[in-house]
Design a protein around this motif. Structure first.
Motif, PDB file in Angstrom:
ATOM      1  N   LYS A 145     -19.321 -53.962 -34.184  1.00 51.23           N
ATOM      2  CA  LYS A 145     -19.680 -53.929 -32.768  1.00 51.23           C
ATOM      3  C   LYS A 145     -21.101 -53.389 -32.648  1.00 51.23           C
ATOM      4  CE  LYS A 145     -18.367 -50.819 -29.630  1.00 51.23           C
ATOM      5  NZ  LYS A 145     -17.571 -50.083 -28.616  1.00 51.23           N
ATOM      6  N   VAL A 146     -22.008 -54.253 -32.216  1.00 51.74           N
ATOM      7  CA  VAL A 146     -23.395 -53.855 -31.989  1.00 51.74           C
ATOM      8  C   VAL A 146     -23.596 -53.674 -30.491  1.00 51.74           C
ATOM      9  CG1 VAL A 146     -25.813 -54.532 -32.187  1.00 51.74           C
ATOM     10  CG2 VAL A 146     -24.231 -55.056 -34.043  1.00 51.74           C
ATOM     11  N   THR A 147     -24.093 -52.526 -30.105  1.00 52.70           N
ATOM     12  CA  THR A 147     -24.385 -52.254 -28.703  1.00 52.70           C
ATOM     13  C   THR A 147     -25.894 -52.312 -28.496  1.00 52.70           C
ATOM     14  OG1 THR A 147     -22.437 -50.840 -28.513  1.00 52.70           O
ATOM     15  CG2 THR A 147     -24.114 -50.615 -26.806  1.00 52.70           C
ATOM     16  N   VAL A 148     -26.307 -53.058 -27.475  1.00 54.13           N
ATOM     17  CA  VAL A 148     -27.734 -53.219 -27.207  1.00 54.13           C
ATOM     18  C   VAL A 148     -28.037 -52.842 -25.762  1.00 54.13           C
ATOM     19  CG1 VAL A 148     -28.027 -55.049 -28.931  1.00 54.13           C
ATOM     20  CG2 VAL A 148     -27.466 -55.658 -26.571  1.00 54.13           C
ATOM     21  N   GLN A 149     -29.275 -52.478 -25.556  1.00 53.49           N
ATOM     22  CA  GLN A 149     -29.777 -52.209 -24.210  1.00 53.49           C
ATOM     23  C   GLN A 149     -30.526 -53.444 -23.746  1.00 53.49           C
ATOM     24  OE1 GLN A 149     -29.402 -49.186 -22.490  1.00 53.49           O
ATOM     25  NE2 GLN A 149     -30.217 -50.275 -20.697  1.00 53.49           N
ATOM     26  N   ASN A 150     -30.182 -53.934 -22.564  1.00 52.63           N
ATOM     27  CA  ASN A 150     -30.931 -55.055 -22.007  1.00 52.63           C
ATOM     28  C   ASN A 150     -31.349 -54.727 -20.575  1.00 52.63           C
ATOM     29  OD1 ASN A 150     -28.613 -55.500 -20.439  1.00 52.63           O
ATOM     30  ND2 ASN A 150     -27.792 -56.980 -21.896  1.00 52.63           N
ATOM     31  N   ALA A 151     -31.890 -55.699 -19.883  1.00 57.53           N
ATOM     32  CA  ALA A 151     -32.470 -55.438 -18.562  1.00 57.53           C
ATOM     33  C   ALA A 151     -31.443 -54.959 -17.555  1.00 57.53           C
ATOM     34  CB  ALA A 151     -33.157 -56.707 -18.046  1.00 57.53           C
ATOM     35  N   SER A 152     -30.194 -55.350 -17.714  1.00 58.72           N
ATOM     36  CA  SER A 152     -29.167 -55.007 -16.731  1.00 58.72           C
ATOM     37  C   SER A 152     -28.252 -53.879 -17.172  1.00 58.72           C
ATOM     38  CB  SER A 152     -28.320 -56.247 -16.412  1.00 58.72           C
ATOM     39  OG  SER A 152     -27.699 -56.735 -17.593  1.00 58.72           O
ATOM     40  N   GLY A 153     -28.511 -53.300 -18.341  1.00 58.92           N
ATOM     41  CA  GLY A 153     -27.655 -52.228 -18.832  1.00 58.92           C
ATOM     42  C   GLY A 153     -27.378 -52.372 -20.307  1.00 58.92           C
ATOM     43  N   THR A 154     -26.131 -52.077 -20.704  1.00 56.21           N
ATOM     44  CA  THR A 154     -25.756 -52.213 -22.110  1.00 56.21           C
ATOM     45  C   THR A 154     -24.805 -53.389 -22.290  1.00 56.21           C
ATOM     46  OG1 THR A 154     -23.885 -50.683 -21.873  1.00 56.21           O
ATOM     47  CG2 THR A 154     -26.021 -49.755 -22.548  1.00 56.21           C
ATOM     48  N   ARG A 155     -24.773 -53.869 -23.521  1.00 56.29           N
ATOM     49  CA  ARG A 155     -23.922 -55.010 -23.857  1.00 56.29           C
ATOM     50  C   ARG A 155     -23.391 -54.820 -25.258  1.00 56.29           C
ATOM     51  NH1 ARG A 155     -26.171 -61.055 -25.338  1.00 56.29           N
ATOM     52  NH2 ARG A 155     -24.139 -61.994 -25.840  1.00 56.29           N
ATOM     53  N   ASP A 156     -22.110 -55.164 -25.474  1.00 56.18           N
ATOM     54  CA  ASP A 156     -21.489 -55.117 -26.797  1.00 56.18           C
ATOM     55  C   ASP A 156     -21.351 -56.523 -27.368  1.00 56.18           C
ATOM     56  OD1 ASP A 156     -21.174 -52.354 -26.607  1.00 56.18           O
ATOM     57  OD2 ASP A 156     -19.201 -52.542 -25.650  1.00 56.18           O
ATOM     58  N   ILE A 157     -21.676 -56.666 -28.656  1.00 54.06           N
ATOM     59  CA  ILE A 157     -21.571 -57.951 -29.354  1.00 54.06           C
ATOM     60  C   ILE A 157     -20.705 -57.728 -30.596  1.00 54.06           C
ATOM     61  CG2 ILE A 157     -22.842 -59.792 -30.523  1.00 54.06           C
ATOM     62  CD1 ILE A 157     -25.283 -58.899 -28.766  1.00 54.06           C
ATOM     63  N   TYR A 158     -19.691 -58.565 -30.763  1.00 56.40           N
ATOM     64  CA  TYR A 158     -18.699 -58.363 -31.814  1.00 56.40           C
ATOM     65  C   TYR A 158     -18.776 -59.449 -32.884  1.00 56.40           C
ATOM     66  CZ  TYR A 158     -16.466 -55.112 -28.545  1.00 56.40           C
ATOM     67  OH  TYR A 158     -16.197 -54.064 -27.698  1.00 56.40           O
ATOM     68  N   LYS A 159     -18.429 -59.077 -34.099  1.00 57.67           N
ATOM     69  CA  LYS A 159     -18.370 -60.031 -35.219  1.00 57.67           C
ATOM     70  C   LYS A 159     -17.472 -59.456 -36.305  1.00 57.67           C
ATOM     71  CE  LYS A 159     -20.248 -63.839 -37.192  1.00 57.67           C
ATOM     72  NZ  LYS A 159     -19.439 -63.917 -38.408  1.00 57.67           N
ATOM     73  N   THR A 160     -16.752 -60.333 -37.005  1.00 57.39           N
ATOM     74  CA  THR A 160     -15.940 -59.938 -38.154  1.00 57.39           C
ATOM     75  C   THR A 160     -16.581 -60.490 -39.417  1.00 57.39           C
ATOM     76  OG1 THR A 160     -13.913 -59.904 -36.848  1.00 57.39           O
ATOM     77  CG2 THR A 160     -13.660 -60.109 -39.224  1.00 57.39           C
ATOM     78  N   VAL A 161     -16.612 -59.701 -40.466  1.00 60.07           N
ATOM     79  CA  VAL A 161     -17.198 -60.151 -41.724  1.00 60.07           C
ATOM     80  C   VAL A 161     -16.255 -61.153 -42.382  1.00 60.07           C
ATOM     81  CG1 VAL A 161     -17.998 -59.485 -44.021  1.00 60.07           C
ATOM     82  CG2 VAL A 161     -18.433 -57.985 -42.058  1.00 60.07           C
ATOM     83  N   ASN A 162     -16.719 -62.393 -42.514  1.00 58.38           N
ATOM     84  CA  ASN A 162     -15.975 -63.453 -43.204  1.00 58.38           C
ATOM     85  C   ASN A 162     -16.929 -64.607 -43.459  1.00 58.38           C
ATOM     86  OD1 ASN A 162     -16.135 -64.979 -40.755  1.00 58.38           O
ATOM     87  ND2 ASN A 162     -14.258 -64.008 -40.015  1.00 58.38           N
ATOM     88  N   SER A 163     -16.418 -65.687 -44.042  1.00 54.91           N
ATOM     89  CA  SER A 163     -17.259 -66.852 -44.341  1.00 54.91           C
ATOM     90  C   SER A 163     -17.149 -67.927 -43.279  1.00 54.91           C
ATOM     91  CB  SER A 163     -16.907 -67.423 -45.716  1.00 54.91           C
ATOM     92  OG  SER A 163     -15.544 -67.810 -45.752  1.00 54.91           O
ATOM     93  N   GLY A 164     -16.483 -67.602 -42.165  1.00 53.52           N
ATOM     94  CA  GLY A 164     -16.439 -68.549 -41.054  1.00 53.52           C
ATOM     95  C   GLY A 164     -15.174 -69.366 -41.008  1.00 53.52           C
ATOM     96  N   GLY A 165     -15.326 -70.692 -40.871  1.00 52.78           N
ATOM     97  CA  GLY A 165     -14.194 -71.584 -40.681  1.00 52.78           C
ATOM     98  C   GLY A 165     -13.401 -71.841 -41.947  1.00 52.78           C
TER      99      GLY A 165
END
Length: 764
Positions: free
Chosen positions: A664-684
């Motif tokens: 979970k990466v949390t970033v600051q943007n113009a409207s506040g904060t945002r969380d971006i999620y990802k799981t470590v894997n090779s995809g499909g």
């Protein structure tokens, strides 16, 4: 859609086995054998024996040999009936063997005999013969133009001037035959689709397509504006010309540059290793790596099964071949010196089951990756059970599918794993052909057997119906991903059943169709899912084989690319690219990105191969029959407008590559904060992205924090001090992230001179 068109596809598909021993293109220079290990030589011997038995006993597998056999039978045929039957089948097989010109001559000979003997064909037989000829002419046009005179624009739908045929005879003849078919049956959507495509190859679309049969350009317009992704595979020498296969993009020598490994499913289909030299070039090191002779993988997946920090390879074999596909898989250990060793037998993975799908996951959380292999049962009386291999932590595995409750005797086409209910244990989803899909919930340690102490077995419970994820009944690739960024894994599963290419035309035109459509399931956060296929605009006929997901524009929302098609030569349909509209809808951007390749699409990988911050897409092309080869593509991503971060995780208590870790990466943007999620894997489930993860951050102003939930222990690690547009290595338990200096490189692009006398289809 006419029943006649359905019959054409149905008659083609049983011959899927004919390409088993197709010969690969040696890629400009022959492969010179290296010095593989004894265990590798033993596997090569096994594969050679299987190939020799196929040649001796299974003539239907070998199209070219079957053509020769039928030509001999023709010389001995006594009756007109025998001759006509042999001629028809011979013409079909000649086309499948890559000889459409010979097939057309054979069909002409057949017609002359029938005319001489006064034989009148039934309407169905007349239609069938006409369509066979038309498809043979189309294939002749493909060979003479987009295959033999291949360029970076070839076969990309909708075709642009550089892809128009310079030698028009094949498509021109096909146009006439499709017009005849439509004159007799104006509702024949298969002939209508192929007529439009044939005119497109001639530069005559849409102007010269009869208005009644025109598929209007507007149905192919992109639903979101994106730049075109040029195919640079030819200029880099990685445009493998072969049959269906898989791909892995990863850093096999730990030098910071992502390499490429490809496979092909024919028994002579060579595994190939392309080293990224870091200077804008790739060097093929198949021989030096000790891989020559390791063949026939329909799919490949990377892992680090022994936690030594070097990326290993699993080769999957025998898919679609029923009992004839009882061919061993290969586990290839990365020796850390540029070579690989086949350790299948010593690892306890030697098994003879048909498959093309598997998943590495640490189901018991002990820090070592286990393996589930989804096998294909076609005879319930002689099943090919799927297998679950527990990692013994000493380089070996123990099979325990029955013990753990996941011994499945089904036709498995896709396997994906994720912790869908956030209980800390990875679960297992199986995509099946002609059956309801299965979801196995990971319950944890099983009680003792027969009253004995706990045996260490694990318990899974099948819950697909309860969770609401049993469809589509005919499905193929599948994956878990958090498409709406709420911290809970959603699920995608693509359909794989059509009557013929007319179903694709019907879907584009908004007409009814019984073909299998894709399913998008949103996680309800309570152990169940909601079918949001219509809501997200994914209730479409995609007819998908290989596919994968990534973030095309680094906006922090996961997109995906679908490889399409089937063995039928009429299934000339574009691969599809979909952009994620902020977790609400998926937008078709195929035309805008120029990624609608109409050759058969298989393994797909999203990877930043040039280290410029955006993910490129490598796609394996080629069909099943020996005459259906095509060149692979590398679509170079030109988008550099949003921020990103790359993360290479190193497990200590968790498995070394951290497969299954939640980010979970949390970033600051113009409207506040945002969380971006990802799981470590090779995809499909068909194609493998690198295990070094890339997360798009959109127009963020700064990264304010990173949370890593490590697999197994569930330990939550918080990392601070990360900067945007940088790459880091993070070791489990370490306070600091190590900056990775990833050198940016430039890939040379092929300059293509277009046909200025012909008009291209304009995109929206």
């Amino acid at each position: 859609m006419s029943g006649k068109a359905q019959g054409l596809a149905a008659e083609e598909k049983p011959y899927i086995l004919d390409a088993v021993c197709a010969m690969p293109d040696p890629l400009k220079a022959p492969l010179n054998p290296g010095h593989p290990a004894a265990s590798t030589l033993k596997m090569i011997e096994r594969l050679t024996e299987i190939k020799d038995r196929a040649k001796a006993n299974s003539m239907s597998f070998l199209t070219k040999r079957l053509v020769g056999q039928m030509e001999n039978e023709l010389t001995m045929a006594q009756t007109t009936k025998d001759k006509t039957q042999i001629l028809f089948t011979l013409g079909v097989k000649q086309m499948q063997a890559g000889r459409p010109d010979a097939g057309l001559n054979t069909f002409t000979a057949l017609e002359k005999i029938m005319a001489k003997e006064g034989i009148k064909l039934s309407a169905a037989t007349k239609y069938e013969l006409r369509m066979r000829k038309a498809v043979a002419f189309l294939r002749l046009g493909e060979q003479e133009n987009c295959l033999l005179q291949h360029n970076a624009e070839s076969c990309l739908f909708p075709l642009r001037p550089a892809a128009f045929h310079l030698i028009p005879r094949g498509s021109r003849a096909a146009v006439g035959l499709f017009n005849e078919a439509l004159a007799e049956n104006p509702n024949d959507l298969s002939a209508r689709w192929l007529l439009n495509l044939a005119h497109m190859t001639l530069g005559e679309y849409p102007d010269k397509v009869p208005p009644t049969f025109l598929i209007p350009p507007k149905v192919f317009e992109s639903e979101y504006d994106m730049p075109r992704f040029p195919d640079v595979s030819g200029s880099l020498g990685i445009d493998v010309d072969d049959l269906a296969g898989g791909v892995i993009t990863d850093d096999f020598d730990n030098d910071g540059f992502l390499d490429i490994v490809t496979s092909a499913w024919g028994l002579d289909g060579q595994l190939r290793y392309f080293h990224n030299d870091g200077n804008g070039q790739f060097t093929q090191r198949t021989s030096e790596a000790g891989l020559v002779g390791l063949t026939s993988g329909l799919n490949i997946i990377q892992t680090d099964y022994n936690n030594d920090g070097w990326t290993d390879i699993l080769v999957l074999r025998g898919g679609w071949l029923s009992k004839a596909g009882r061919i061993p898989n290969s586990l290839l250990r990365n020796n850390g010196d540029g070579t690989f060793t086949d350790v299948t037998e010593e690892a306890g993975l030697l098994s003879y089951r048909p498959t093309q799908t598997a998943s590495w996951f640490d189901y018991d959380g002990d820090g070592w990756l286990d393996l589930f292999v989804g096998n294909e049962t076609t005879d319930p009386k002689d099943p090919d059970y799927s297998e679950l291999y527990h990692n013994n932590r000493d380089g070996t595995f123990t099979e325990c599918a029955k013990l753990c409750g996941v011994q499945v005797a089904k036709f498995v086409k896709g396997v994906t794993t994720a912790d869908y209910d956030n209980d800390g244990r990875p679960d297992l989803y199986l995509s099946l052909r002609n059956d309801l899909n299965l979801l196995f919930h990971n319950d944890g340690p099983a009680p003792g057997v027969d009253g004995a102490a706990n045996t260490g077995a694990w318990k899974f419970t099948e819950v697909a119906a309860k969770a609401g994820v049993t469809e589509p009944k005919y499905s193929f690739p599948t994956w878990f991903f958090d498409y709406d960024n709420d911290g809970w894994e959603d699920l995608f599963c693509s359909g794989y059943l059509t009557g013929d290419v007319g179903d694709i035309a019907a879907d584009y035109l908004g007409l009814p169709t019984t073909a299998a459509k894709a399913k998008m399931y949103r996680n309800n956060r309570d152990g169940t899912f909601t079918d949001v296929s219509a809501e997200t605009h994914m209730d479409r006929v995609c007819h998908t084989m290989g596919s994968n997901f990534g973030d095309l524009d680094n906006d922090g929302w996961l997109d995906f690319y679908l490889g399409t098609g089937d063995p039928d030569f009429t299934t000339l349909i574009p691969n599809r690219m979909f952009h994620n509209g902020e977790g609400k809808v998926f937008q078709d951007v195929t035309t805008a990105t120029g990624t609608g390749h109409i050759q058969k699409g298989h393994g797909v990988a999203f990877a930043d191969l040039d280290n410029d911050g955006d993910q490129d897409i490598y796609a394996v092309m080629g069909g099943a029959f020996s005459g259906d080869t095509a060149r692979n593509a590398l679509f170079l991503n030109p988008i550099n407008t949003n921020h990103w971060v790359k993360l290479k995780l190193v497990g200590v208590k968790a498995n070394k590559p951290a497969i299954g870790a939640r980010l979970k990466v949390t970033v600051q943007n113009a409207s506040g904060t945002r969380d971006i999620y990802k799981t470590v894997n090779s995809g499909g489930s068909f194609g493998a992205n690198p295990l070094r993860q890339q997360l798009g951050l959109g127009q963020a102003r700064a990264i304010t924090g990173l949370e890593i939930r490590w697999p197994g222990s569930g330990t939550l690690q918080v990392v601070q001090g990360l900067e945007m547009d940088h790459a880091y290595e993070i070791t489990e338990g370490s306070d600091k992230a190590r900056l990775l200096e990833l050198k940016r490189i430039e890939f040379k692009q092929e300059k293509v001179a277009g046909r200025t006398d012909l008009k291209p289809l304009s995109a929206k």
